[in-house]
Motif scaffolding. Structure first.
Motif, PDB file in Angstrom:
ATOM      1  N   TRP A   1       0.830  -1.198   0.000  1.00 31.84           N
ATOM      2  CA  TRP A   1       0.000   0.000   0.000  1.00 31.84           C
ATOM      3  C   TRP A   1       0.871   1.257   0.000  1.00 31.84           C
ATOM      4  O   TRP A   1       1.820   1.377   0.785  1.00 31.84           O
ATOM      5  CB  TRP A   1      -0.898   0.001   1.233  1.00 31.84           C
ATOM      6  N   HIS A   2       0.518   2.199  -0.850  1.00 26.13           N
ATOM      7  CA  HIS A   2       1.305   3.419  -0.989  1.00 26.13           C
ATOM      8  C   HIS A   2       0.463   4.496  -1.661  1.00 26.13           C
ATOM      9  O   HIS A   2      -0.639   4.247  -2.139  1.00 26.13           O
ATOM     10  CB  HIS A   2       2.569   3.154  -1.814  1.00 26.13           C
ATOM     11  N   GLN A   3       1.019   5.695  -1.718  1.00 28.72           N
ATOM     12  CA  GLN A   3       0.479   6.800  -2.500  1.00 28.72           C
ATOM     13  C   GLN A   3       1.491   7.124  -3.589  1.00 28.72           C
ATOM     14  O   GLN A   3       2.684   7.273  -3.311  1.00 28.72           O
ATOM     15  CB  GLN A   3       0.259   8.033  -1.616  1.00 28.72           C
ATOM     16  N   ASP A   4       1.062   7.250  -4.814  1.00 28.71           N
ATOM     17  CA  ASP A   4       2.018   7.444  -5.903  1.00 28.71           C
ATOM     18  C   ASP A   4       2.779   8.759  -5.798  1.00 28.71           C
ATOM     19  O   ASP A   4       3.944   8.848  -6.203  1.00 28.71           O
ATOM     20  CB  ASP A   4       1.308   7.359  -7.257  1.00 28.71           C
ATOM     21  N   MET A   5       2.151   9.789  -5.252  1.00 27.04           N
ATOM     22  CA  MET A   5       2.842  11.071  -5.149  1.00 27.04           C
ATOM     23  C   MET A   5       3.931  11.060  -4.081  1.00 27.04           C
ATOM     24  O   MET A   5       4.701  12.023  -3.965  1.00 27.04           O
ATOM     25  CB  MET A   5       1.833  12.192  -4.906  1.00 27.04           C
ATOM     26  N   ALA A   6       4.038   9.962  -3.322  1.00 26.62           N
ATOM     27  CA  ALA A   6       5.138   9.811  -2.371  1.00 26.62           C
ATOM     28  C   ALA A   6       6.437   9.432  -3.066  1.00 26.62           C
ATOM     29  O   ALA A   6       7.490   9.397  -2.431  1.00 26.62           O
ATOM     30  CB  ALA A   6       4.788   8.770  -1.306  1.00 26.62           C
ATOM     31  N   TYR A   7       6.352   9.115  -4.358  1.00 28.55           N
ATOM     32  CA  TYR A   7       7.545   8.856  -5.154  1.00 28.55           C
ATOM     33  C   TYR A   7       7.991  10.175  -5.773  1.00 28.55           C
ATOM     34  O   TYR A   7       7.182  10.911  -6.365  1.00 28.55           O
ATOM     35  CB  TYR A   7       7.258   7.801  -6.217  1.00 28.55           C
ATOM     36  N   GLY A   8       9.285  10.486  -5.629  1.00 29.14           N
ATOM     37  CA  GLY A   8       9.791  11.807  -5.964  1.00 29.14           C
ATOM     38  C   GLY A   8       9.460  12.314  -7.349  1.00 29.14           C
ATOM     39  O   GLY A   8       9.197  13.503  -7.550  1.00 29.14           O
TER      40      GLY A   8
ATOM     41  N   GLY B   1      -4.729  13.519   2.570  1.00 33.48           N
ATOM     42  CA  GLY B   1      -3.461  14.148   2.219  1.00 33.48           C
ATOM     43  C   GLY B   1      -2.307  13.160   2.219  1.00 33.48           C
ATOM     44  O   GLY B   1      -2.495  11.943   2.336  1.00 33.48           O
ATOM     45  N   GLY B   2      -1.107  13.679   2.112  1.00 34.58           N
ATOM     46  CA  GLY B   2       0.074  12.823   2.095  1.00 34.58           C
ATOM     47  C   GLY B   2       0.365  12.266   3.477  1.00 34.58           C
ATOM     48  O   GLY B   2       0.160  12.948   4.495  1.00 34.58           O
ATOM     49  N   VAL B   3       0.827  11.018   3.523  1.00 34.49           N
ATOM     50  CA  VAL B   3       1.162  10.380   4.795  1.00 34.49           C
ATOM     51  C   VAL B   3       2.579   9.827   4.710  1.00 34.49           C
ATOM     52  O   VAL B   3       3.094   9.564   3.617  1.00 34.49           O
ATOM     53  CB  VAL B   3       0.170   9.242   5.142  1.00 34.49           C
ATOM     54  N   PRO B   4       3.249   9.633   5.859  1.00 36.33           N
ATOM     55  CA  PRO B   4       4.620   9.118   5.828  1.00 36.33           C
ATOM     56  C   PRO B   4       4.708   7.734   5.188  1.00 36.33           C
ATOM     57  O   PRO B   4       3.833   6.887   5.377  1.00 36.33           O
ATOM     58  CB  PRO B   4       5.001   9.051   7.312  1.00 36.33           C
TER      59      PRO B   4
ATOM     60  N   TYR C   1       8.016  18.031   0.418  1.00 34.52           N
ATOM     61  CA  TYR C   1       7.981  16.577   0.246  1.00 34.52           C
ATOM     62  C   TYR C   1       8.257  15.883   1.580  1.00 34.52           C
ATOM     63  O   TYR C   1       7.547  14.946   1.961  1.00 34.52           O
ATOM     64  CB  TYR C   1       9.006  16.143  -0.805  1.00 34.52           C
ATOM     65  N   LYS C   2       9.268  16.332   2.285  1.00 36.02           N
ATOM     66  CA  LYS C   2       9.591  15.721   3.579  1.00 36.02           C
ATOM     67  C   LYS C   2       8.426  15.853   4.558  1.00 36.02           C
ATOM     68  O   LYS C   2       8.116  14.915   5.306  1.00 36.02           O
ATOM     69  CB  LYS C   2      10.842  16.380   4.170  1.00 36.02           C
ATOM     70  N   ARG C   3       7.785  17.014   4.553  1.00 37.62           N
ATOM     71  CA  ARG C   3       6.675  17.243   5.476  1.00 37.62           C
ATOM     72  C   ARG C   3       5.521  16.298   5.202  1.00 37.62           C
ATOM     73  O   ARG C   3       4.887  15.784   6.131  1.00 37.62           O
ATOM     74  CB  ARG C   3       6.196  18.692   5.352  1.00 37.62           C
ATOM     75  N   MET C   4       5.253  16.035   3.913  1.00 36.59           N
ATOM     76  CA  MET C   4       4.091  15.225   3.558  1.00 36.59           C
ATOM     77  C   MET C   4       4.342  13.727   3.600  1.00 36.59           C
ATOM     78  O   MET C   4       3.476  12.962   4.011  1.00 36.59           O
ATOM     79  CB  MET C   4       3.592  15.605   2.152  1.00 36.59           C
ATOM     80  N   PHE C   5       5.519  13.305   3.163  1.00 36.76           N
ATOM     81  CA  PHE C   5       5.687  11.884   2.856  1.00 36.76           C
ATOM     82  C   PHE C   5       6.771  11.163   3.651  1.00 36.76           C
ATOM     83  O   PHE C   5       7.017   9.978   3.412  1.00 36.76           O
ATOM     84  CB  PHE C   5       5.975  11.709   1.369  1.00 36.76           C
ATOM     85  N   THR C   6       7.440  11.841   4.565  1.00 37.88           N
ATOM     86  CA  THR C   6       8.446  11.147   5.369  1.00 37.88           C
ATOM     87  C   THR C   6       8.180  11.424   6.846  1.00 37.88           C
ATOM     88  O   THR C   6       7.371  12.270   7.206  1.00 37.88           O
ATOM     89  CB  THR C   6       9.879  11.592   5.006  1.00 37.88           C
ATOM     90  N   ASN C   7       8.886  10.714   7.694  1.00 37.59           N
ATOM     91  CA  ASN C   7       8.779  10.942   9.136  1.00 37.59           C
ATOM     92  C   ASN C   7       9.910  11.802   9.647  1.00 37.59           C
ATOM     93  O   ASN C   7      10.129  11.913  10.853  1.00 37.59           O
ATOM     94  CB  ASN C   7       8.750   9.603   9.881  1.00 37.59           C
ATOM     95  N   GLU C   8      10.644  12.437   8.739  1.00 37.42           N
ATOM     96  CA  GLU C   8      11.835  13.174   9.134  1.00 37.42           C
ATOM     97  C   GLU C   8      11.516  14.337  10.083  1.00 37.42           C
ATOM     98  O   GLU C   8      12.301  14.665  10.965  1.00 37.42           O
ATOM     99  CB  GLU C   8      12.546  13.710   7.888  1.00 37.42           C
ATOM    100  N   LEU C   9      10.344  14.951   9.896  1.00 37.38           N
ATOM    101  CA  LEU C   9       9.988  16.103  10.728  1.00 37.38           C
ATOM    102  C   LEU C   9       9.143  15.713  11.934  1.00 37.38           C
ATOM    103  O   LEU C   9       9.019  16.494  12.875  1.00 37.38           O
ATOM    104  CB  LEU C   9       9.234  17.129   9.874  1.00 37.38           C
TER     105      LEU C   9
END
Length: 277
Positions: free
Chosen positions: A150-157, A192-195, A264-272
């Protein structure tokens, strides 16, 4: 249900996908109306049968096979095994997971990517002119073709645009419950975008997927799923004796720009957030 350490393919299929609820696509493009545009925006997807006709499907299959066996092709081919281990055409075919960047390599695949019927639907869904953002063929061979978690396509750069993209997934074989048809979570694009995390792939954490809402989308050859770039979707392992080949194109609004690295980091990673899977 503990989904934190899933590894066994059969267990992944059992825990991460439902096979008891199916979506029925529109019978043809002639049935597509403004009501379905509204439904797409509400649900995050719409499926339509007979988007490509039989001859167009056959031409696309032939083109993919031709590209796959062309050792000098300029298209990109992703294998599941080192090529030096593949000693026959059958082994080579079974080891190919993805073919991409082929629209300028083969006329039949270029024609599919820029098919007037496909562009017409996408333009209605996005409300204006569009541009092709990605082209690929996704191949799930028989006897254990791999899962796409399971994924969101916009999570790919390459698809992280500031405006929503539309994915178009076109079945080239019968894509059914047994051989890895697409599964979606309706309305999930509205969150919206998720990690995403590097687990079995770049994916949504298994325990955060509302599997109880999963809807499977079987398609006949030539049938297409149009889906929002933030829709949760995935495909299970193919344990059947049948191939499951599909084209997938992504389109963005013609004026759309890519997200900044920070967005991108805010929406799709756990970095923040330091969220853990």
């Amino acid at each position: 249900m503990d989904r934190t350490k899933l590894q066994n393919p059969e267990e992944i299929n059992r825990q991460m996908y439902r096979f008891d609820r199916c979506y029925t696509p529109l019978s043809s493009l002639n049935d597509f109306t403004e009501e379905h545009v509204k439904a797409y925006r509400e649900q995050g997807f719409i499926a339509i049968d007979q988007v490509l006709q039989k001859g167009e499907v056959e031409a696309s299959v032939s083109a993919i096979m031709e590209v796959m066996f062309d050792l000098e092709t300029k298209a990109k081919i992703q294998f599941t095994k080192p090529q030096h281990e593949l000693t026959s055409d059958v082994e080579r075919e079974l080891a190919v997971r993805k073919v991409s960047e082929f629209v300028d390599v083969h006329t039949a695949l270029h024609a599919a990517a820029y098919h007037p019927s496909i562009l017409s639907v996408v333009e209605r869904l996005l409300g204006g002119p569009v541009k092709l953002a990605q082209d690929q063929a996704l191949l799930k061979p028989p006897y254990g073709g791999g899962e796409k978690p399971w994924h969101q396509d916009m999570a790919y750069g390459n698809l992280s645009y500031e405006k929503a993209v539309v994915g178009v997934w076109i079945a080239l074989d019968n894509a059914g419950l047994g051989n890895g048809c697409m599964h979606v979570i309706p309305q999930s694009h509205r969150d919206g975008g998720v990690p995403h995390y590097a687990v079995r792939d770049w994916q949504i954490c298994d325990r955060y997927v509302p599997v109880e809402e999963d809807v499977a989308i079987p398609l006949n050859p030539g049938g297409a799923l149009f889906f929002h770039g933030l829709l949760y979707h995935g495909t299970p392992f193919n344990f059947s004796t049948h191939r499951r080949r599909a084209l997938q194109f992504h389109y963005a609004p013609s004026e759309a720009q890519k997200m900044s690295p920070g967005e991108y980091k805010r929406m799709f990673t756990n970095e923040l957030t330091n969220a853990e899977c």
